[in-house]
Design a protein around this motif. Structure first.
Motif, PDB file in Angstrom:
ATOM      1  N   ILE A 221       0.598  -0.925   0.029  1.00 61.24           N
ATOM      2  CA  ILE A 221      -0.064  -0.179   0.090  1.00 61.24           C
ATOM      3  C   ILE A 221       0.316   1.327   0.380  1.00 61.24           C
ATOM      4  CG2 ILE A 221      -1.625   0.988   1.689  1.00 61.24           C
ATOM      5  CD1 ILE A 221      -2.712  -1.470   2.174  1.00 61.24           C
ATOM      6  N   THR A 222       2.193   1.276   0.998  1.00 64.40           N
ATOM      7  CA  THR A 222       3.059   2.855   0.574  1.00 64.40           C
ATOM      8  C   THR A 222       4.015   2.641  -0.163  1.00 64.40           C
ATOM      9  OG1 THR A 222       2.818   2.075   3.502  1.00 64.40           O
ATOM     10  CG2 THR A 222       4.201   3.330   2.264  1.00 64.40           C
ATOM     11  N   SER A 223       3.630   1.538  -0.838  1.00 64.36           N
ATOM     12  CA  SER A 223       4.299   1.536  -2.240  1.00 64.36           C
ATOM     13  C   SER A 223       3.842   2.296  -3.469  1.00 64.36           C
ATOM     14  CB  SER A 223       5.048  -0.275  -2.533  1.00 64.36           C
ATOM     15  OG  SER A 223       5.887   0.110  -3.865  1.00 64.36           O
ATOM     16  N   GLU A 224       2.728   1.879  -3.588  1.00 64.38           N
ATOM     17  CA  GLU A 224       1.677   2.082  -4.677  1.00 64.38           C
ATOM     18  C   GLU A 224       1.281   3.851  -4.449  1.00 64.38           C
ATOM     19  OE1 GLU A 224      -1.833  -0.607  -4.416  1.00 64.38           O
ATOM     20  OE2 GLU A 224      -1.338  -2.137  -5.509  1.00 64.38           O
ATOM     21  N   LYS A 225       1.679   4.537  -2.688  1.00 60.48           N
ATOM     22  CA  LYS A 225       1.467   5.491  -2.930  1.00 60.48           C
ATOM     23  C   LYS A 225       2.579   6.347  -3.009  1.00 60.48           C
ATOM     24  CE  LYS A 225      -0.115   8.267   1.275  1.00 60.48           C
ATOM     25  NZ  LYS A 225      -1.110   8.633   2.844  1.00 60.48           N
ATOM     26  N   ALA A 312      -2.422  -2.761   7.053  1.00 55.86           N
ATOM     27  CA  ALA A 312      -3.510  -1.660   5.890  1.00 55.86           C
ATOM     28  C   ALA A 312      -3.668  -0.589   6.204  1.00 55.86           C
ATOM     29  CB  ALA A 312      -4.923  -2.310   5.251  1.00 55.86           C
ATOM     30  N   ALA A 313      -4.620  -0.071   7.071  1.00 52.09           N
ATOM     31  CA  ALA A 313      -4.263   0.883   8.026  1.00 52.09           C
ATOM     32  C   ALA A 313      -3.307   2.255   7.885  1.00 52.09           C
ATOM     33  CB  ALA A 313      -5.886   1.027   8.978  1.00 52.09           C
ATOM     34  N   VAL A 314      -2.460   1.077   8.806  1.00 50.03           N
ATOM     35  CA  VAL A 314      -0.870   1.706   8.678  1.00 50.03           C
ATOM     36  C   VAL A 314      -0.342   2.415   7.346  1.00 50.03           C
ATOM     37  CG1 VAL A 314       1.393   2.508  10.144  1.00 50.03           C
ATOM     38  CG2 VAL A 314      -1.062   1.266  11.075  1.00 50.03           C
ATOM     39  N   GLY A 315      -0.490   1.458   6.624  1.00 47.59           N
ATOM     40  CA  GLY A 315       0.685   1.813   5.902  1.00 47.59           C
ATOM     41  C   GLY A 315      -0.310   2.813   5.220  1.00 47.59           C
ATOM     42  N   SER A 316      -1.517   2.709   4.493  1.00 52.09           N
ATOM     43  CA  SER A 316      -2.011   3.753   3.876  1.00 52.09           C
ATOM     44  C   SER A 316      -2.273   5.364   4.497  1.00 52.09           C
ATOM     45  CB  SER A 316      -3.675   3.728   4.261  1.00 52.09           C
ATOM     46  OG  SER A 316      -4.281   4.122   5.696  1.00 52.09           O
ATOM     47  N   ILE A 317      -0.749   5.501   5.966  1.00 52.37           N
ATOM     48  CA  ILE A 317      -1.469   6.803   5.989  1.00 52.37           C
ATOM     49  C   ILE A 317       0.245   7.424   5.922  1.00 52.37           C
ATOM     50  CG2 ILE A 317      -2.814   6.429   7.801  1.00 52.37           C
ATOM     51  CD1 ILE A 317      -1.624   6.561   9.927  1.00 52.37           C
ATOM     52  N   VAL A 318       1.246   6.281   5.466  1.00 54.06           N
ATOM     53  CA  VAL A 318       2.086   6.407   5.870  1.00 54.06           C
ATOM     54  C   VAL A 318       2.209   6.751   3.832  1.00 54.06           C
ATOM     55  CG1 VAL A 318       4.798   5.760   5.508  1.00 54.06           C
ATOM     56  CG2 VAL A 318       3.191   4.843   7.344  1.00 54.06           C
ATOM     57  N   SER A 319       3.595   7.951   3.464  1.00 57.29           N
ATOM     58  CA  SER A 319       3.275   8.005   1.622  1.00 57.29           C
ATOM     59  C   SER A 319       5.040   7.795   1.524  1.00 57.29           C
ATOM     60  CB  SER A 319       3.686   9.900   2.196  1.00 57.29           C
ATOM     61  OG  SER A 319       2.620  10.318   2.481  1.00 57.29           O
ATOM     62  N   ARG A 320       5.521   7.536   2.649  1.00 51.19           N
ATOM     63  CA  ARG A 320       7.514   6.700   2.011  1.00 51.19           C
ATOM     64  C   ARG A 320       7.534   5.486   2.725  1.00 51.19           C
ATOM     65  NH1 ARG A 320      11.563  11.486   3.368  1.00 51.19           N
ATOM     66  NH2 ARG A 320      10.713  10.251   5.329  1.00 51.19           N
ATOM     67  N   THR A 321       8.367   5.001   1.764  1.00 50.79           N
ATOM     68  CA  THR A 321       8.355   3.079   2.211  1.00 50.79           C
ATOM     69  C   THR A 321       9.321   3.636   3.473  1.00 50.79           C
ATOM     70  OG1 THR A 321       9.967   3.712   0.516  1.00 50.79           O
ATOM     71  CG2 THR A 321       8.002   2.344   0.061  1.00 50.79           C
ATOM     72  N   VAL A 328       4.902   1.152  11.585  1.00 44.66           N
ATOM     73  CA  VAL A 328       4.240  -0.065  11.786  1.00 44.66           C
ATOM     74  C   VAL A 328       4.582  -1.011  12.728  1.00 44.66           C
ATOM     75  CG1 VAL A 328       3.726  -0.519   9.608  1.00 44.66           C
ATOM     76  CG2 VAL A 328       5.824  -1.683  10.633  1.00 44.66           C
ATOM     77  N   MET A 329       6.262  -0.116  13.983  1.00 45.47           N
ATOM     78  CA  MET A 329       6.391  -0.605  14.886  1.00 45.47           C
ATOM     79  C   MET A 329       5.888  -1.402  16.276  1.00 45.47           C
ATOM     80  SD  MET A 329       9.032  -2.078  15.990  1.00 45.47           S
ATOM     81  CE  MET A 329      10.541  -1.508  14.867  1.00 45.47           C
ATOM     82  N   PRO A 330       4.667  -0.022  16.816  1.00 48.50           N
ATOM     83  CA  PRO A 330       3.967  -0.722  17.974  1.00 48.50           C
ATOM     84  C   PRO A 330       2.917  -1.854  17.275  1.00 48.50           C
ATOM     85  CG  PRO A 330       3.555   1.616  17.487  1.00 48.50           C
ATOM     86  CD  PRO A 330       4.366   1.474  15.717  1.00 48.50           C
ATOM     87  N   ILE A 331       2.703  -2.051  16.362  1.00 54.09           N
ATOM     88  CA  ILE A 331       2.008  -3.127  15.750  1.00 54.09           C
ATOM     89  C   ILE A 331       2.911  -4.720  15.868  1.00 54.09           C
ATOM     90  CG2 ILE A 331       0.264  -4.749  14.206  1.00 54.09           C
ATOM     91  CD1 ILE A 331      -0.314  -2.470  12.987  1.00 54.09           C
ATOM     92  N   MET A 332       3.969  -4.385  15.845  1.00 48.63           N
ATOM     93  CA  MET A 332       4.901  -5.693  15.640  1.00 48.63           C
ATOM     94  C   MET A 332       4.968  -5.800  17.127  1.00 48.63           C
ATOM     95  SD  MET A 332       7.608  -4.319  11.788  1.00 48.63           S
ATOM     96  CE  MET A 332       8.456  -6.073  13.218  1.00 48.63           C
ATOM     97  N   GLY A 407      -6.792   8.276   4.090  1.00 52.60           N
ATOM     98  CA  GLY A 407      -4.821   8.506   4.093  1.00 52.60           C
ATOM     99  C   GLY A 407      -4.202   8.312   2.953  1.00 52.60           C
ATOM    100  N   VAL A 408      -4.951   7.016   1.871  1.00 56.79           N
ATOM    101  CA  VAL A 408      -4.007   7.017   0.731  1.00 56.79           C
ATOM    102  C   VAL A 408      -4.210   7.762  -0.221  1.00 56.79           C
ATOM    103  CG1 VAL A 408      -4.864   4.314   0.995  1.00 56.79           C
ATOM    104  CG2 VAL A 408      -6.576   6.403  -0.033  1.00 56.79           C
ATOM    105  N   LEU A 409      -4.999   9.259   0.367  1.00 51.94           N
ATOM    106  CA  LEU A 409      -4.864  10.201  -0.572  1.00 51.94           C
ATOM    107  C   LEU A 409      -3.866  11.945   0.085  1.00 51.94           C
ATOM    108  CD1 LEU A 409      -8.005  10.254  -2.856  1.00 51.94           C
ATOM    109  CD2 LEU A 409      -6.005   9.533  -3.101  1.00 51.94           C
ATOM    110  N   MET A 410      -3.616  11.546   1.458  1.00 53.45           N
ATOM    111  CA  MET A 410      -3.306  11.911   1.989  1.00 53.45           C
ATOM    112  C   MET A 410      -1.796  12.095   1.721  1.00 53.45           C
ATOM    113  SD  MET A 410      -5.442  12.657   5.511  1.00 53.45           S
ATOM    114  CE  MET A 410      -4.931  13.978   6.144  1.00 53.45           C
ATOM    115  N   TYR A 411      -0.972  12.931   1.603  1.00 52.82           N
ATOM    116  CA  TYR A 411       0.445  12.997   0.928  1.00 52.82           C
ATOM    117  C   TYR A 411       1.262  13.902   2.235  1.00 52.82           C
ATOM    118  CZ  TYR A 411      -0.506  10.006  -3.353  1.00 52.82           C
ATOM    119  OH  TYR A 411      -0.897   9.216  -4.068  1.00 52.82           O
ATOM    120  N   GLY A 412       2.643  13.935   1.743  1.00 46.81           N
ATOM    121  CA  GLY A 412       3.606  14.694   2.504  1.00 46.81           C
ATOM    122  C   GLY A 412       3.892  14.050   3.958  1.00 46.81           C
TER     123      GLY A 412
END
Length: 429
Positions: A221-225, A312-321, A328-332, A407-412
């Protein structure tokens, strides 16, 4: 629904063909195969051609030696280590030296001069000067019976001598709460060893599968974004179809990987030299708790979707890999807690910590698996735990859908929680 099916199929095919998936699965299968066949591999390198042959022990004595004859006549009870005693007249016998060099004879026994009424002092000679476990058990039992017969002579029958040498078995019985003796019920019986093995294997397998697939979802998701492909994708399919399509597609990838690993285990167990591996390890598949497998599948599915939706939710709000690892550290860390609590409690599955963790949705998939497999748990407790986990999964599915769509359309820079909440209010799920 048709678009979601297309996304599921595309995600599945795309991930299965990646080098990372193929290499990881291949490495897991190879390590598993090497571990299961390691004893056989070691025997092949050692040139041991007597793996399945009967253990032979030599005894050095002249013909007619009473102690040697008694040792040769010993018959080991069923279920105890078996061996064959071969008599030689001298330790310098050429055939004995050849048998020792080839490994067909483990070692040889010599008798000293008699010092009393019992069996003469015994010495065991081997290459390393040690007694292997099975050989030691066999010789101790054989020599004990020979010593008894040596002392009593013809006063007792062979059956009486054998009965004297048979170890006394001590049964155990748990007291009832009122202090009276009573039979254990089914929940109090000792757990078969096979259940411990299956629980341990499922804990490892489920944890690895959930963490690997979760990171896979977030990374895609982050890569596509970050590559702006997301702006094109949302014009052909809704954000919700994309998110759930990716989650389900990667879920199928995880199931495929688990299936390959299970198939590798079955194939290795079917190999001729592994035919008795379960019996040698005192594992009986007939004692396996079937409920463990059934509940395990349900717990894995619910646990996977709970963590996958969070990824998926966390990946959608991250703009850079580059920022994904930190995000994702808290989830891990939550996943590690869910894994280590049951792992370190496998020998004591009925502690208060385990019981509490089996109702917390983030830890219950693996902790309840432990309690079902090797602990004591009532059916109502399993149902309550599953109900809490199911409700939590639906709640996080709804939240993840709101966050993903926003999140998928929030950049920066990564948006704050306040900014996400404000944007989420503009969409209704």
């Amino acid at each position: 629904m048709n678009k979601m099916g297309t996304i599921i199929g595309f995600t599945f095919k795309n991930k299965v063909r990646t080098k990372s998936f193929m290499i990881t699965t291949l490495i897991l299968v190879l390590l598993l195969s090497i571990g299961m066949n390691l004893p056989y591999i070691i025997d092949q390198f050692k040139g041991d051609s007597t793996t399945n042959a009967e253990t032979q022990i030599a005894v050095i004595a002249e013909d007619g030696n009473q102690a040697a004859e008694l040792l040769k006549a010993y018959t080991s009870p069923e279920g105890m280590p078996q061996a064959k005693v071969v008599q030689y007249t001298s330790a310098d016998d050429a055939e004995l030296k050849k048998a020792l060099d080839e490994g067909t004879v483990e070692g040889y026994v010599t008798f000293a001069e008699p010092t009393g009424a019992g069996l003469p002092p015994v010495t065991y000679h081997s290459e390393n000067g040690e007694l292997k476990g099975d050989v030691q058990i066999y010789l101790q039992n054989a020599l004990q019976q020979a010593n008894t017969q040596f002392v009593v002579g013809d006063k007792l029958t062979q059956e009486q001598i054998a009965a004297m040498s048979t170890p006394v078995q001590i049964a155990t019985q748990q007291l009832n709460p009122d202090g009276t003796a009573g039979d254990k019920d089914a929940s109090q019986e000792s757990t078969p060893a096979i259940n411990y093995v299956i629980v341990y294997a499922m804990l490892m397998l489920f944890f690895m599968s959930i963490m690997m697939t979760g990171n896979m979802i977030a990374a895609e998701i982050t890569s596509e974004k970050s590559s702006r492909i997301m702006e094109i994708l949302i014009t052909s399919a809704s954000p919700l179809a994309q998110m759930f399509g990716k989650v389900i597609g990667v879920f199928l990838v995880g199931l495929l990987q688990i299936g390959v690993i299970v198939a590798a285990v079955v194939v290795n167990l079917k190999l001729p030299h592994n035919a008795t591996i379960l019996k040698d390890l005192d594992l009986d598949l007939g004692q396996l708790n079937i409920n463990l497998l059934l509940y395990g599948i349900v717990l894995y599915i619910l646990g996977y979707f709970l963590y996958a939706l969070m990824y998926a939710a966390v990946g959608s709000i991250v703009s850079r890999t580059e920022d994904l690892g930190q995000a994702v550290m808290p989830i891990m860390m939550l996943g590690f807690v869910a894994f280590y609590v049951p792992l370190f409690s496998i020998s004591n599955p009925d502690t208060l910590l385990v019981k509490v963790a089996s109702y917390v949705p983030f830890t219950s998939p693996l902790t309840m698996l432990l309690r079902i497999g090797v602990g004591e748990v009532a059916i109502w407790q399993v149902i309550v735990s599953l109900a809490i986990l199911l409700v939590t999964t639906f709640i996080f599915g709804w939240l993840a859908a709101k966050i993903y769509r926003t999140g998928v359309l929030m950049y920066g820079k990564r948006p704050s929680i306040k900014e996400i909440r404000k944007a989420m209010k503009a969409y209704k799920i």
